[in-house]
Design a protein around this motif. Structure first.
Motif, short mmCIF file in Angstrom:
data_model
loop_
_atom_site.label_atom_id
_atom_site.label_comp_id
_atom_site.label_asym_id
_atom_site.label_seq_id
_atom_site.Cartn_x
_atom_site.Cartn_y
_atom_site.Cartn_z
N CYS A 9 0.82 -1.21 0.00
CA CYS A 9 0.00 0.00 0.00
C CYS A 9 0.86 1.27 0.00
O CYS A 9 0.54 2.25 -0.70
N LEU A 18 0.76 4.25 -2.71
CA LEU A 18 0.55 5.65 -2.34
C LEU A 18 1.66 6.55 -2.87
O LEU A 18 1.41 7.67 -3.33
N ASP A 37 -8.62 6.12 5.29
CA ASP A 37 -7.79 4.96 5.63
C ASP A 37 -8.65 4.04 6.48
O ASP A 37 -8.79 4.25 7.69
N LEU A 71 -0.65 4.35 6.90
CA LEU A 71 -1.06 4.71 5.54
C LEU A 71 -1.65 6.12 5.50
O LEU A 71 -1.36 6.89 4.58
N THR A 120 -7.92 3.79 1.16
CA THR A 120 -6.97 2.69 1.40
C THR A 120 -7.61 1.74 2.39
O THR A 120 -8.22 2.17 3.37
N ASN A 167 -6.27 -1.83 4.07
CA ASN A 167 -5.36 -2.96 4.26
C ASN A 167 -5.90 -3.79 5.42
O ASN A 167 -5.51 -3.62 6.56
N VAL A 193 -7.26 1.38 -3.07
CA VAL A 193 -6.23 0.34 -2.98
C VAL A 193 -6.63 -0.61 -1.86
O VAL A 193 -7.05 -0.19 -0.78
N ARG A 243 -2.10 -7.15 -3.84
CA ARG A 243 -2.71 -5.82 -3.76
C ARG A 243 -3.58 -5.63 -4.97
O ARG A 243 -3.22 -6.01 -6.08
N SER A 249 -5.90 -2.47 -6.93
CA SER A 249 -6.17 -1.04 -6.97
C SER A 249 -7.01 -0.75 -8.18
O SER A 249 -7.13 -1.55 -9.11
#
Length: 309
Positions: free
Chosen positions: A152, A156, A168, A176, A237, A239, A263, A301, A303
């Protein structure tokens, strides 16, 4: 000064019993480890998964407990091992250290893509002119060492975040969100289910001087905030893990502007297609990306951008 450690291997259904016996005998700490090579991923709320076969390590302060000489400790260890049906047990001596600082030696600055570095707060930056994110890595998930975080951060670093508003979601340590601000974002809304993550994010924002541009919420607080401030954002984002990512696909689409970027990370190889399927109705996704390092190649990942309605 030193400590005594008792290690034993037992099935997971005996762990609670063994813990009770350890604490009854005065254990000051108990550590659980996988006895085999069984993957165990971050649990969902309310879940308490455990490996089928567990190595338990109980630490005893034998310096302040005169019950224990070498023979007594071995005898106690043998008794507990028999009571829980341990397949093996052994004892070791643990030299005294400053354990509050011992873990720090395992951390070093991490170079991400572009000019971004993650710097543990007690270390100097190798490149003072780089974009240096100062982090306390001991509070919550997100140190820059785990492959999902690096995936991530690298993404970014490649974005133009100038004046963008970023969410986030599942912020952990806040790494992040703080990175996005240091890379030019206008503001960040950070969300996590763990109150410790909320605290960690606030503290790491303060370390980097971005507190005034970062707000952090528990999920229910974020829902209330969005009722008053419902403008769509530029970037998300997330994660976290595959199951929550799948469930959040429609919700994330309501948070993001048309053409806004997203992402997603926290995915292993056999989960990627299911996440792609969940997001395809709402987003145009790029091909899944993973590192070519063998130890990290199973992490992926995704995106992409939100489709125009």
């Amino acid at each position: 000064m030193s400590w005594q450690q008792l290690h034993l291997q037992c099935p997971k259904d005996k762990v609670d019993f063994a813990e009770a016996l350890f604490y009854e005998e005065g254990a000051v700490s108990i550590i659980l480890e996988d006895a085999g090579d069984e993957p165990l991923f971050e649990p969902m709320p309310g879940e308490e998964p455990l490996w089928q076969d567990v190595v338990m390590t109980a630490i005893f302060d034998t310096n302040s407990d005169d019950r224990f000489d070498g023979t007594d400790f071995e005898g106690m260890a043998s008794t507990i091992a028999a009571q829980v049906g341990a397949t093996r047990f052994w004892t070791t001596r643990l030299d005294d250290k400053d354990w509050s600082r011992e873990w720090m030696k395992h951390y070093q600055p991490v170079k991400c893509a572009g000019n971004l570095w993650i710097i543990p707060e007690w270390l100097d930056a190798p490149d003072p002119d780089a974009i240096n994110l100062i982090l306390d890595p001991g509070l919550a998930f997100g140190t820059g060492y785990h492959a999902t975080t690096r995936l991530c951060l690298d993404w970014l670093s490649a974005q133009d975040l100038t004046d963008k508003v970023v969410i986030d979601y599942g912020c952990g340590s806040g790494v992040l969100g703080v990175a996005a601000l240091l890379l030019g974002a206008k503001s960040v809304l950070a969300v996590d289910i763990d109150p410790q993550a909320v605290l960690a994010t606030k503290q790491n924002a303060a370390l980097n001087g971005v507190t005034d541009r970062l707000q952090v919420f528990l999920p229910e607080e974020f829902v209330e905030y969005r009722k008053q401030h419902g403008e769509p954002v530029d970037t998300i984002t997330a994660n976290i893990l595959a199951k929550p990512l799948i469930s959040f696909a429609p919700y994330f689409s309501t948070l993001l502007k048309d053409g806004g970027s997203i992402v997603l990370a926290g995915l292993i190889t056999n989960q990627t297609q299911e996440v792609i399927d969940a997001y395809t109705p709402f987003f145009t996704l790029d091909a899944a990306f993973n590192y070519d390092k063998p130890e990290d190649s199973h992490w992926h990942r995704l995106s992409g951008t939100k489709k125009v309605a």
